[in-house]
Scaffold this motif. Sequence first.
Motif, PDB file in Angstrom:
ATOM      1  N   ASP A 125      23.533   1.713 -11.742  1.00  0.00           N
ATOM      2  CA  ASP A 125      24.006   2.254 -13.025  1.00  0.00           C
ATOM      3  C   ASP A 125      23.103   1.801 -14.169  1.00  0.00           C
ATOM      4  O   ASP A 125      22.573   0.691 -14.147  1.00  0.00           O
ATOM      5  CB  ASP A 125      25.419   1.717 -13.335  1.00  0.00           C
ATOM      6  CG  ASP A 125      26.459   2.368 -12.456  1.00  0.00           C
ATOM      7  OD1 ASP A 125      26.117   3.368 -11.772  1.00  0.00           O
ATOM      8  OD2 ASP A 125      27.599   1.870 -12.436  1.00  0.00           O
ATOM      9  N   ASP A 126      23.001   2.639 -15.197  1.00  0.00           N
ATOM     10  CA  ASP A 126      22.250   2.296 -16.399  1.00  0.00           C
ATOM     11  C   ASP A 126      22.642   0.916 -16.939  1.00  0.00           C
ATOM     12  O   ASP A 126      21.784   0.126 -17.330  1.00  0.00           O
ATOM     13  CB  ASP A 126      22.504   3.328 -17.512  1.00  0.00           C
ATOM     14  CG  ASP A 126      21.699   4.606 -17.298  1.00  0.00           C
ATOM     15  OD1 ASP A 126      20.897   4.661 -16.333  1.00  0.00           O
ATOM     16  OD2 ASP A 126      21.873   5.548 -18.084  1.00  0.00           O
ATOM     17  N   ALA A 127      23.952   0.647 -16.962  1.00  0.00           N
ATOM     18  CA  ALA A 127      24.432  -0.596 -17.574  1.00  0.00           C
ATOM     19  C   ALA A 127      23.872  -1.823 -16.849  1.00  0.00           C
ATOM     20  O   ALA A 127      23.529  -2.814 -17.480  1.00  0.00           O
ATOM     21  CB  ALA A 127      25.956  -0.631 -17.573  1.00  0.00           C
ATOM     22  N   ASP A 131      22.201  -3.845 -19.763  1.00  0.00           N
ATOM     23  CA  ASP A 131      23.148  -4.662 -20.535  1.00  0.00           C
ATOM     24  C   ASP A 131      23.028  -6.162 -20.219  1.00  0.00           C
ATOM     25  O   ASP A 131      22.488  -6.540 -19.181  1.00  0.00           O
ATOM     26  CB  ASP A 131      24.589  -4.217 -20.249  1.00  0.00           C
ATOM     27  CG  ASP A 131      24.947  -2.940 -20.992  1.00  0.00           C
ATOM     28  OD1 ASP A 131      24.085  -2.413 -21.707  1.00  0.00           O
ATOM     29  OD2 ASP A 131      26.092  -2.478 -20.830  1.00  0.00           O
TER      30      ASP A 131
ATOM     31  N   THR B  94      36.362  -2.746 -19.645  1.00  0.00           N
ATOM     32  CA  THR B  94      35.800  -1.409 -19.551  1.00  0.00           C
ATOM     33  C   THR B  94      36.530  -0.524 -20.548  1.00  0.00           C
ATOM     34  O   THR B  94      37.747  -0.586 -20.660  1.00  0.00           O
ATOM     35  CB  THR B  94      36.002  -0.841 -18.135  1.00  0.00           C
ATOM     36  OG1 THR B  94      35.723  -1.881 -17.204  1.00  0.00           O
ATOM     37  CG2 THR B  94      35.087   0.336 -17.879  1.00  0.00           C
ATOM     38  N   PRO B 105      23.732   0.958 -26.680  1.00  0.00           N
ATOM     39  CA  PRO B 105      24.382   1.472 -25.469  1.00  0.00           C
ATOM     40  C   PRO B 105      23.346   1.692 -24.364  1.00  0.00           C
ATOM     41  O   PRO B 105      22.184   1.996 -24.657  1.00  0.00           O
ATOM     42  CB  PRO B 105      24.961   2.815 -25.927  1.00  0.00           C
ATOM     43  CG  PRO B 105      24.966   2.787 -27.418  1.00  0.00           C
ATOM     44  CD  PRO B 105      23.860   1.870 -27.821  1.00  0.00           C
ATOM     45  N   ALA B 106      23.787   1.541 -23.114  1.00  0.00           N
ATOM     46  CA  ALA B 106      22.863   1.670 -21.980  1.00  0.00           C
ATOM     47  C   ALA B 106      22.105   2.998 -22.013  1.00  0.00           C
ATOM     48  O   ALA B 106      20.936   3.054 -21.663  1.00  0.00           O
ATOM     49  CB  ALA B 106      23.630   1.514 -20.671  1.00  0.00           C
ATOM     50  N   SER B 305      19.193  -6.861 -19.549  1.00  0.00           N
ATOM     51  CA  SER B 305      19.495  -7.299 -18.186  1.00  0.00           C
ATOM     52  C   SER B 305      18.273  -7.974 -17.571  1.00  0.00           C
ATOM     53  O   SER B 305      18.383  -8.993 -16.892  1.00  0.00           O
ATOM     54  CB  SER B 305      19.905  -6.098 -17.347  1.00  0.00           C
ATOM     55  OG  SER B 305      19.872  -6.398 -15.986  1.00  0.00           O
TER      56      SER B 305
END
Lengths: 451, 451
Positions: A125-127, A131, B94, B105-106, B305
Amino acid sequence: MNAIRAKVASRALVADDRLPSIRGLAATMGVSPSTVVEAYDRLVAEGLIRARPGSGFYVSSAALPPLALAKDQPQRDRAVDPFWVSRQSLDAETGALKPGCGWLPAEWMPTEALRRALRGLARADDAVLSDYGATRGSLTLRRILMARFADEGLEVPPEQLLLTASGTQAIDLVCRFLLRPGDTVLVDDPCYFNFRALLRAHQVRIVSVPYTASGPDIASFEATLAAERPRLYVTNSALHNPTGATLSPQTAHRVLNAATAHDLTIVEDDIFADFEPEPSARLAALDGLNRVIRIGSFSKTLSASVRCGFIAARADWIEDLVDLQVATGFGGPSAVATEIIASVLSSGFYRKHVEELRRRLARARRDVGDKLQRIGVTPWLMPRGGFYLWCHLPDGCDSADVARLALADNVVLAPGNVFSASQTAAAFMRFNVAQCRDPKLMPTLQRAIGR
Amino acid sequence: MNAIRAKVASRALVADDRLPSIRGLAATMGVSPSTVVEAYDRLVAEGLIRARPGSGFYVSSAALPPLALAKDQPQRDRAVDPFWVSRQSLDAETGALKPGCGWLPAEWMPTEALRRALRGLARADDAVLSDYGATRGSLTLRRILMARFADEGLEVPPEQLLLTASGTQAIDLVCRFLLRPGDTVLVDDPCYFNFRALLRAHQVRIVSVPYTASGPDIASFEATLAAERPRLYVTNSALHNPTGATLSPQTAHRVLNAATAHDLTIVEDDIFADFEPEPSARLAALDGLNRVIRIGSFSKTLSASVRCGFIAARADWIEDLVDLQVATGFGGPSAVATEIIASVLSSGFYRKHVEELRRRLARARRDVGDKLQRIGVTPWLMPRGGFYLWCHLPDGCDSADVARLALADNVVLAPGNVFSASQTAAAFMRFNVAQCRDPKLMPTLQRAIGR
């Protein structure tokens, strides 16, 4: 890109020269303008050229030194202190032999599994890719750790686990949390050299107890607790670094009783646990994370490049350690690192990899031990697992002198006193058996010890 | 795996029950024994079952709590202190809205480039995937940074650059190196809230000077230096956090002169530099890394990340910081992280991504600024770039109260006083315009401020 690089290298283009226009070069090279834009962009990122808005691209005025000259090389004349081994081995020249270093050769590591994990991560996932992630770190990885702890009879809910940027960072966080400058901290003698460097950074007083084949000398341990009142004891269980010795259940029990009597907190670093043929006594399991803090990492068996450590401790301490890690690092390990580690650990492949490592290391310990004995270098004991042999040099040898001589031959050794707070290990040397396979090593070593 | 999981979930298999034999289950399921071995191995890694050597596989006695129950949720009742925003936003549920958080945001991040970099990394040398790497971190990435510094007129050889595990870690290392408990440290008022948390962890005394639209209030800055003799000044240049203000060349010059007169060291964190439409004054460039230490990271525009920060400083300081980072972390960022970052930065794609971000953020600042003004929330200034708006709430509003109310609606805000050492910003709130697009936000906010 090569055309421009060649012109700069041959001085056909020098600093502040304007580069051909994008359209001009595209026509000359017979490529599309967008290809030239892409090439110029990459050269800008490399620092070879720079854009001046509205005016085109120019050769950078910061003439870059050639890569070879810019390479970091450790100073060879620095003192043989606890940083000596880490700096020399981390920044070693290509081709250096490193029997003094603390890791396995890259070809012993599960690189295929790491490559698979990276390819899998490219589909995450992108996150996950962008993130910061939760303050305690990946829940998946914490649950895997939890299962491993359960195997040794240690029940740790995921809230009591904090992932950190590395195993060393885990100890560092704990020290910041528990220690104040001037406190007294107890270590084993010998102990992992970086414990000494880390504790010095905390400006604490270091005291040490002799380490025996079954753990710290318990009479000395009890006497030191009574006399010196240390706040913390930092130790390895499983396979002790540098000796390879194993804590016995009786010693573990008495260590914990003495710690309770003197209100001592213990950091148990069992980073070499996966190398054990069968599990040995653990202070954290015996104590149930009351006054013992378990730390560890995946650097020795999985990857030292994909960095991640962990802390398992009392719930209230973890809560405070989370704040401390936010304040000082805005979180712990890269989510990318924890995803890769969780993926390899849960692949089923990891168990087979570790079994193979154990077999391979058992052979290497035997072979290297034999070779060392033939030149008068005698293992203090034959460890049950792991890659270290703690060896006595022939009488009259000073291991720091031997290490300096060997370094001139591009061999990085780990002389005994870097591991010894009491400076009583000059006759000893730690060997990493997985890094002793080059046929040039034994002759070089023999010369350095003068035999 | 699903079959076993279902049996455990339905209590058809409970703790310590023996699982079917590998051959037996293979026959029942019509799969090969090796498939069952693989499935059991994965379930062992997950902690659901465990192997007893010579006796088969058993359901783990450590009954795992369901994933949902084990999820970390921040305590909602903790004090609104500098940790409040970080803990609430990092560990948010979430679906929470996070106008108070400090990242994009991602879907605004260059995730496709990150995926490409990961696939490329899967083909890297074994050593990159498994070794610790050099003590200063990837030379390739340091050379890219060097080129970027050269663009602002700052000549930094790669030896004067140290890569760290994160931008926060970079400041933390510098603080450990330069500060002792009880020292005085100067920050802006308001300043990035985590500077306050970080400095508290160093047990130093924090003093602050008001921040204006062109940098610190210079009269107050000079007076504070004379009166308080701070050892260090920690600040943002480029786009100031939280105000979005820009240091003017005149203020930069006077700040540096005052620092020289009072032997003050400055940490310049320009983490938001890539968001600027055109470069503004920089203390490090003006000073030439004499008494200014530049730190930064890639978390805001590339990935939070894939963690990595850096320090550019005097050569002798970097040499000592290398030792300190070895002692406290056994090195800096994951080599995997630095490879990914170097790959994205040098792809040429990065420049386009950043340009697109700037355009998108300019629109978002305008739109969100308008919407906020309509409910009586007024930007203190309109920043030249970045994603923050530092806003004044309607008269009589206390931003901590507003933040507590909004949290009950699952909205994480960043109330003013977490940024203020003097606690004079209760009427202010920081908004991240990229995190303000959900239509539910403005009505929730309006309710929380009581309009």
